[in-house]
Design a protein around this motif. Sequence first.
Motif, short mmCIF file in Angstrom:
data_model
loop_
_atom_site.label_atom_id
_atom_site.label_comp_id
_atom_site.label_asym_id
_atom_site.label_seq_id
_atom_site.Cartn_x
_atom_site.Cartn_y
_atom_site.Cartn_z
N CYS A 280 30.84 -14.22 -43.30
CA CYS A 280 29.60 -13.91 -42.58
C CYS A 280 29.59 -14.68 -41.26
O CYS A 280 30.28 -15.69 -41.13
CB CYS A 280 28.37 -14.23 -43.43
N PRO A 281 28.81 -14.23 -40.27
CA PRO A 281 28.76 -14.94 -38.98
C PRO A 281 28.32 -16.39 -39.17
O PRO A 281 27.44 -16.69 -39.99
CB PRO A 281 27.73 -14.14 -38.20
N THR A 282 28.92 -17.28 -38.43
CA THR A 282 28.59 -18.70 -38.53
C THR A 282 27.12 -18.96 -38.24
O THR A 282 26.48 -19.79 -38.89
CB THR A 282 29.46 -19.51 -37.54
N ASP A 329 33.06 -16.12 -37.16
CA ASP A 329 32.76 -15.92 -38.58
C ASP A 329 33.16 -17.13 -39.41
O ASP A 329 34.18 -17.78 -39.16
CB ASP A 329 33.50 -14.69 -39.11
N TRP A 330 32.33 -17.40 -40.42
CA TRP A 330 32.67 -18.40 -41.44
C TRP A 330 33.23 -17.66 -42.64
O TRP A 330 32.70 -16.63 -43.06
CB TRP A 330 31.43 -19.19 -41.85
N GLU A 331 34.33 -18.16 -43.19
CA GLU A 331 35.01 -17.45 -44.28
C GLU A 331 35.38 -18.42 -45.40
O GLU A 331 35.87 -19.52 -45.14
CB GLU A 331 36.28 -16.78 -43.74
N ASP A 346 24.24 -9.35 -54.27
CA ASP A 346 22.86 -9.09 -53.87
C ASP A 346 22.36 -10.13 -52.86
O ASP A 346 21.65 -9.80 -51.91
CB ASP A 346 21.94 -9.07 -55.09
N PHE A 347 22.73 -11.39 -53.11
CA PHE A 347 22.31 -12.46 -52.20
C PHE A 347 22.89 -12.25 -50.80
O PHE A 347 22.16 -12.35 -49.80
CB PHE A 347 22.76 -13.81 -52.75
N CYS A 348 24.18 -11.96 -50.73
CA CYS A 348 24.83 -11.76 -49.43
C CYS A 348 24.22 -10.57 -48.68
O CYS A 348 23.98 -10.64 -47.47
CB CYS A 348 26.33 -11.54 -49.62
N THR A 349 23.95 -9.49 -49.41
CA THR A 349 23.37 -8.30 -48.78
C THR A 349 21.99 -8.58 -48.22
O THR A 349 21.66 -8.20 -47.10
CB THR A 349 23.30 -7.15 -49.80
N ALA A 350 21.16 -9.28 -49.01
CA ALA A 350 19.78 -9.53 -48.61
C ALA A 350 19.67 -10.60 -47.52
O ALA A 350 18.98 -10.40 -46.52
CB ALA A 350 18.95 -9.94 -49.83
N GLU A 351 20.35 -11.72 -47.70
CA GLU A 351 20.19 -12.85 -46.80
C GLU A 351 20.89 -12.66 -45.46
O GLU A 351 20.44 -13.17 -44.43
CB GLU A 351 20.69 -14.13 -47.46
N GLY A 354 23.16 -7.45 -44.26
CA GLY A 354 24.30 -6.55 -44.15
C GLY A 354 25.42 -7.05 -43.26
O GLY A 354 26.45 -6.38 -43.12
N ARG A 355 25.26 -8.24 -42.66
CA ARG A 355 26.30 -8.77 -41.76
C ARG A 355 27.36 -9.55 -42.53
O ARG A 355 28.42 -9.86 -41.98
CB ARG A 355 25.66 -9.65 -40.69
N GLY A 356 27.07 -9.89 -43.77
CA GLY A 356 28.05 -10.57 -44.60
C GLY A 356 28.94 -9.57 -45.32
O GLY A 356 28.58 -8.40 -45.51
N ARG A 357 30.11 -10.02 -45.72
CA ARG A 357 31.06 -9.12 -46.39
C ARG A 357 31.67 -9.83 -47.59
O ARG A 357 32.05 -11.01 -47.50
CB ARG A 357 32.15 -8.69 -45.41
N LEU A 358 31.76 -9.14 -48.70
CA LEU A 358 32.34 -9.70 -49.92
C LEU A 358 33.50 -8.82 -50.36
O LEU A 358 33.33 -7.62 -50.58
CB LEU A 358 31.26 -9.77 -51.02
N GLU A 359 34.67 -9.41 -50.49
CA GLU A 359 35.88 -8.67 -50.88
C GLU A 359 36.42 -9.21 -52.20
O GLU A 359 36.51 -10.43 -52.39
CB GLU A 359 36.96 -8.80 -49.82
N VAL A 360 36.80 -8.31 -53.09
CA VAL A 360 37.43 -8.69 -54.35
C VAL A 360 38.94 -8.73 -54.13
O VAL A 360 39.57 -7.70 -53.90
CB VAL A 360 37.08 -7.71 -55.49
N LEU A 361 39.53 -9.92 -54.18
CA LEU A 361 40.97 -10.07 -53.97
C LEU A 361 41.75 -9.94 -55.28
O LEU A 361 42.88 -9.49 -55.28
CB LEU A 361 41.25 -11.44 -53.33
N ASP A 362 41.13 -10.38 -56.37
CA ASP A 362 41.79 -10.30 -57.68
C ASP A 362 40.71 -10.11 -58.74
O ASP A 362 39.77 -10.91 -58.82
CB ASP A 362 42.59 -11.59 -57.95
N MET A 363 40.82 -9.04 -59.51
CA MET A 363 39.81 -8.74 -60.53
C MET A 363 39.77 -9.79 -61.63
O MET A 363 38.69 -10.13 -62.13
CB MET A 363 40.12 -7.37 -61.15
N ALA A 364 40.93 -10.27 -62.04
CA ALA A 364 41.00 -11.25 -63.12
C ALA A 364 42.15 -12.20 -62.86
O ALA A 364 43.31 -11.83 -63.01
CB ALA A 364 41.18 -10.54 -64.47
#
Length: 370
Positions: A280-282, A329-331, A346-351, A354-364
């Motif tokens: 998300c942006p710093t 951006d802070w990562e 939900d937290f990232c989307t709301a707070e 929509g400028r934050g991004r969440l990526e799944v790198l490994d499911m398990a």
Amino acid sequence: MPMIQQPANQIKLTNVSLVRYKKGKKRFELACYKNKLLEYRSGLEKDLDNVLQIPTIFLNASKGETAPNSELVKAWPMQAQSSEPSHGGKSSGKGGKKAKGKSADEGDDEKSWKDAIIEEILKKGEIQVNANERKELLDRMEREIVEEVAQRVVDPQTKRVYTTGMIKKGLDVLSKQGGHVPPQDSLGHKLGKLNLGEGGKNGAGLPKGSSETSGQATPMTDDDNESTGTSKGKRSDMPMWTGVVTTKSVKQQALEAIRALIAWQPIPVMRARMRLRITCPTSVAKQAAKSKAASTEDSADGEQGRGTIKDRILSFVEQVESQDTVGEDWEVTGFVEPGAYKALMDFCTAETKGRGRLEVLDMAVTHTDD
């Protein structure tokens, strides 16, 4: 004089799977494709024509006895009332005589009325299969469930996956003991309560729901759980595993099996953590979070429990792998308990609006470099 069998309303079916459903005082049956029926119940199949071998409601499919409309009206009066023009007919002319035949609208009403009945029978009815078919179906579902579980749980110490043979042995122990592992004061039971408590700490309970989408990996998270993960040590409060059934989907039963394994610990087991990247942006990360933290154990005061958006995101991450500022951006990359995935998203989307991004790198993640 022997009864003369009239073939006019007799329909012969071979090699069919039947779904039986009792409504009122009558039992109704449908002839369908078993695999398609399971897909229909899980939401993967929508077209009734692909599920039914023949779009006819029977009283006895093996004898070819179809269900007359009068019996359907008695069993489903509400549906019949909603499509009344289809059965009552329409009057025409000054003499009030009923028009002959059915209009296109009347035919559509009757079709939708019967489709609603068929859908109820398919969803709530009992699948009838012979002993060999049932054993084959249960064996196949058990293999798929065990494979699904083996991909989602790990040894708590080594973080490595178990073989399918070990998972099957653990589930067999539970099913043979009536769904649990006595005594309740055993080390395994205490480990199970500890694992459940970790899920509850992040504001989520035990795993229950997951996406049914086929062909791509999707997070098996705890977002639609009906109960919390806290355990009081009572058998009724703990997840149980009594064996494979045909009335639930493979993924649903796999999640139930994971819950039971974690709760009772017939073998030392825990959910494999997810590996995520959050960006998300710093300027946004430095802002104060508007919503209260899900858990304020380290703070008696609600305002202090809020913190910055960056702090709140890091509170979801159990182990930070890397953290850096790239441009504006802070990562952060790290490992997250599956039960916290939806809350974090939900937290990232709301707070971040929509400028934050969440990526799944490994499911398990099956092992980490400590």
